[in-house]
Design a protein around this motif. Structure first.
Motif, PDB file in Angstrom:
ATOM      1  N   ALA A   1      73.380 -19.241 107.961  1.00  0.00           N
ATOM      2  CA  ALA A   1      73.997 -18.722 109.189  1.00  0.00           C
ATOM      3  C   ALA A   1      75.354 -18.077 108.927  1.00  0.00           C
ATOM      4  O   ALA A   1      75.867 -17.345 109.781  1.00  0.00           O
ATOM      5  CB  ALA A   1      74.133 -19.844 110.213  1.00  0.00           C
ATOM      6  N   LEU A   2      75.935 -18.319 107.756  1.00  0.00           N
ATOM      7  CA  LEU A   2      77.235 -17.742 107.426  1.00  0.00           C
ATOM      8  C   LEU A   2      77.133 -16.331 106.860  1.00  0.00           C
ATOM      9  O   LEU A   2      78.136 -15.636 106.741  1.00  0.00           O
ATOM     10  CB  LEU A   2      77.952 -18.634 106.396  1.00  0.00           C
ATOM     11  N   LYS A   3      75.927 -15.916 106.518  1.00  0.00           N
ATOM     12  CA  LYS A   3      75.743 -14.656 105.805  1.00  0.00           C
ATOM     13  C   LYS A   3      75.459 -13.508 106.763  1.00  0.00           C
ATOM     14  O   LYS A   3      74.949 -13.728 107.866  1.00  0.00           O
ATOM     15  CB  LYS A   3      74.594 -14.797 104.806  1.00  0.00           C
ATOM     16  N   PRO A   4      75.752 -12.281 106.354  1.00  0.00           N
ATOM     17  CA  PRO A   4      75.343 -11.124 107.151  1.00  0.00           C
ATOM     18  C   PRO A   4      73.828 -11.121 107.327  1.00  0.00           C
ATOM     19  O   PRO A   4      73.094 -11.621 106.468  1.00  0.00           O
ATOM     20  CB  PRO A   4      75.805  -9.925 106.307  1.00  0.00           C
ATOM     21  N   LEU A   5      73.372 -10.562 108.424  1.00  0.00           N
ATOM     22  CA  LEU A   5      71.952 -10.581 108.746  1.00  0.00           C
ATOM     23  C   LEU A   5      71.094 -10.029 107.619  1.00  0.00           C
ATOM     24  O   LEU A   5      70.028 -10.569 107.305  1.00  0.00           O
ATOM     25  CB  LEU A   5      71.699  -9.786 110.038  1.00  0.00           C
ATOM     26  N   GLU A   6      71.564  -8.961 106.964  1.00  0.00           N
ATOM     27  CA  GLU A   6      70.753  -8.329 105.922  1.00  0.00           C
ATOM     28  C   GLU A   6      70.628  -9.189 104.672  1.00  0.00           C
ATOM     29  O   GLU A   6      69.774  -8.947 103.815  1.00  0.00           O
ATOM     30  CB  GLU A   6      71.332  -6.957 105.539  1.00  0.00           C
ATOM     31  N   LYS A   7      71.459 -10.244 104.540  1.00  0.00           N
ATOM     32  CA  LYS A   7      71.379 -11.130 103.383  1.00  0.00           C
ATOM     33  C   LYS A   7      70.770 -12.483 103.723  1.00  0.00           C
ATOM     34  O   LYS A   7      70.691 -13.363 102.867  1.00  0.00           O
ATOM     35  CB  LYS A   7      72.775 -11.341 102.779  1.00  0.00           C
ATOM     36  N   THR A   8      70.348 -12.652 104.968  1.00  0.00           N
ATOM     37  CA  THR A   8      69.795 -13.932 105.395  1.00  0.00           C
ATOM     38  C   THR A   8      68.340 -14.052 104.972  1.00  0.00           C
ATOM     39  O   THR A   8      67.541 -13.156 105.210  1.00  0.00           O
ATOM     40  CB  THR A   8      69.894 -14.079 106.924  1.00  0.00           C
ATOM     41  N   ARG A   9      67.987 -15.175 104.314  1.00  0.00           N
ATOM     42  CA  ARG A   9      66.602 -15.408 103.924  1.00  0.00           C
ATOM     43  C   ARG A   9      65.817 -16.030 105.085  1.00  0.00           C
ATOM     44  O   ARG A   9      66.380 -16.662 105.962  1.00  0.00           O
ATOM     45  CB  ARG A   9      66.514 -16.369 102.735  1.00  0.00           C
ATOM     46  N   MET A  10      64.495 -15.848 105.026  1.00  0.00           N
ATOM     47  CA  MET A  10      63.625 -16.427 106.046  1.00  0.00           C
ATOM     48  C   MET A  10      63.131 -17.805 105.642  1.00  0.00           C
ATOM     49  O   MET A  10      62.340 -18.411 106.351  1.00  0.00           O
ATOM     50  CB  MET A  10      62.425 -15.503 106.285  1.00  0.00           C
ATOM     51  N   SER A  11      63.568 -18.302 104.488  1.00  0.00           N
ATOM     52  CA  SER A  11      62.929 -19.472 103.893  1.00  0.00           C
ATOM     53  C   SER A  11      63.581 -20.789 104.283  1.00  0.00           C
ATOM     54  O   SER A  11      63.621 -21.727 103.495  1.00  0.00           O
ATOM     55  CB  SER A  11      62.929 -19.326 102.367  1.00  0.00           C
ATOM     56  N   ARG A  12      64.075 -20.884 105.495  1.00  0.00           N
ATOM     57  CA  ARG A  12      64.659 -22.162 105.918  1.00  0.00           C
ATOM     58  C   ARG A  12      63.748 -22.925 106.881  1.00  0.00           C
ATOM     59  O   ARG A  12      64.144 -23.961 107.420  1.00  0.00           O
ATOM     60  CB  ARG A  12      66.036 -21.945 106.532  1.00  0.00           C
ATOM     61  N   ASN A  13      62.531 -22.429 107.100  1.00  0.00           N
ATOM     62  CA  ASN A  13      61.530 -23.151 107.887  1.00  0.00           C
ATOM     63  C   ASN A  13      60.503 -23.776 106.959  1.00  0.00           C
ATOM     64  O   ASN A  13      60.075 -23.146 105.986  1.00  0.00           O
ATOM     65  CB  ASN A  13      60.847 -22.207 108.875  1.00  0.00           C
ATOM     66  N   VAL A  14      60.112 -25.010 107.267  1.00  0.00           N
ATOM     67  CA  VAL A  14      59.236 -25.752 106.362  1.00  0.00           C
ATOM     68  C   VAL A  14      58.101 -26.424 107.125  1.00  0.00           C
ATOM     69  O   VAL A  14      58.182 -26.689 108.323  1.00  0.00           O
ATOM     70  CB  VAL A  14      60.028 -26.831 105.578  1.00  0.00           C
TER      71      VAL A  14
END
Length: 224
Positions: free
Chosen positions: A87-100
């Protein structure tokens, strides 16, 4: 563990340590490895997080001070990330891999990783410390059964709940993507939901270790 899955995990782990031998990763057993960033100092959780951890510990146990961890290497070679750091990163650097995908109370459930931590317990007369490695999650609902039925079990659709829960990390099976959609349910209700995409490619789930896995410094000096 299947031989192929074991090899993928070993390759990912060896690559990680080869690139960053001082990375501070912790092998917590059963082919799960905690990966930094992490809090530099331990602190007591507060609010809903403290309540969720207390409920997990049960029996009136005192909630210990904790350090948050950002990432978890899974036995299948995927890396689960956390809302805490992403959540601290710019949107373009945010990964989608935090759902499990995980097992919870005998059911397959889905959740967003808030962070990972180690709960310390002091045991016995020898003052031996034992750690319980857990994930703090925001859960999604159980899939809509009617939508599952009319889609021949192909559309697994959930809503995000307000509920936080704590679970053992070894109950995490894989990284999944939760894709926003707005279906009209068989009941006639149209609402914002998420459908689940499993068997992710490396571009989403970070299968193995990518060349940016040392994690850029964001969010101040309180992490290491």
């Amino acid at each position: 563990m299947p031989t192929f899955q074991k090899r993928v995990y070993d390759d990912a782990k060896s690559t990680l340590f080869f690139r960053s031998p001082q990375c501070g990763a912790v092998d917590i057993g059963d082919r799960y490895t905690l990966l930094r960033k992490r809090d530099r100092s331990a602190a007591y959780p507060v609010g809903d997080h403290a309540v969720a951890i207390a409920n997990f510990l049960g029996n009136g146990q005192v909630v210990p001070r904790i350090r948050r961890w950002a990432r978890l290497l899974l036995p299948n070679g995927q890396i689960a990330r956390s809302r805490w750091r992403e959540a601290l990163k710019p949107l373009e650097k945010t990964r989608m891999s935090r759902n499990v995908k995980l097992q919870l109370d005998g059911q397959i459930r889905y959740g967003e990783v808030i962070y990972l931590t180690r709960l310390a317990n002091l045991l016995g007369a020898d003052d031996e410390w034992r750690y319980t490695d857990v994930v703090i999650l925001q859960l999604y609902s159980l899939p809509d059964e009617e939508l599952l039925e009319v889609s021949s079990q192909t559309v697994v659709s959930c809503i995000r709940l307000d509920e936080l829960t704590v679970n053992n990390v070894e109950n995490i099976a894989s990284v999944v993507a939760m894709i926003p959609h707005k279906p009209t349910l068989p009941s006639g209700v149209t609402e914002d939901r998420f459908f689940i995409l499993e068997q992710l490619g490396s571009d989403i789930s970070t299968l193995g270790v990518r060349d940016d896995d040392n994690e850029e410094d964001v969010g101040g000096v309180d992490v290491e």
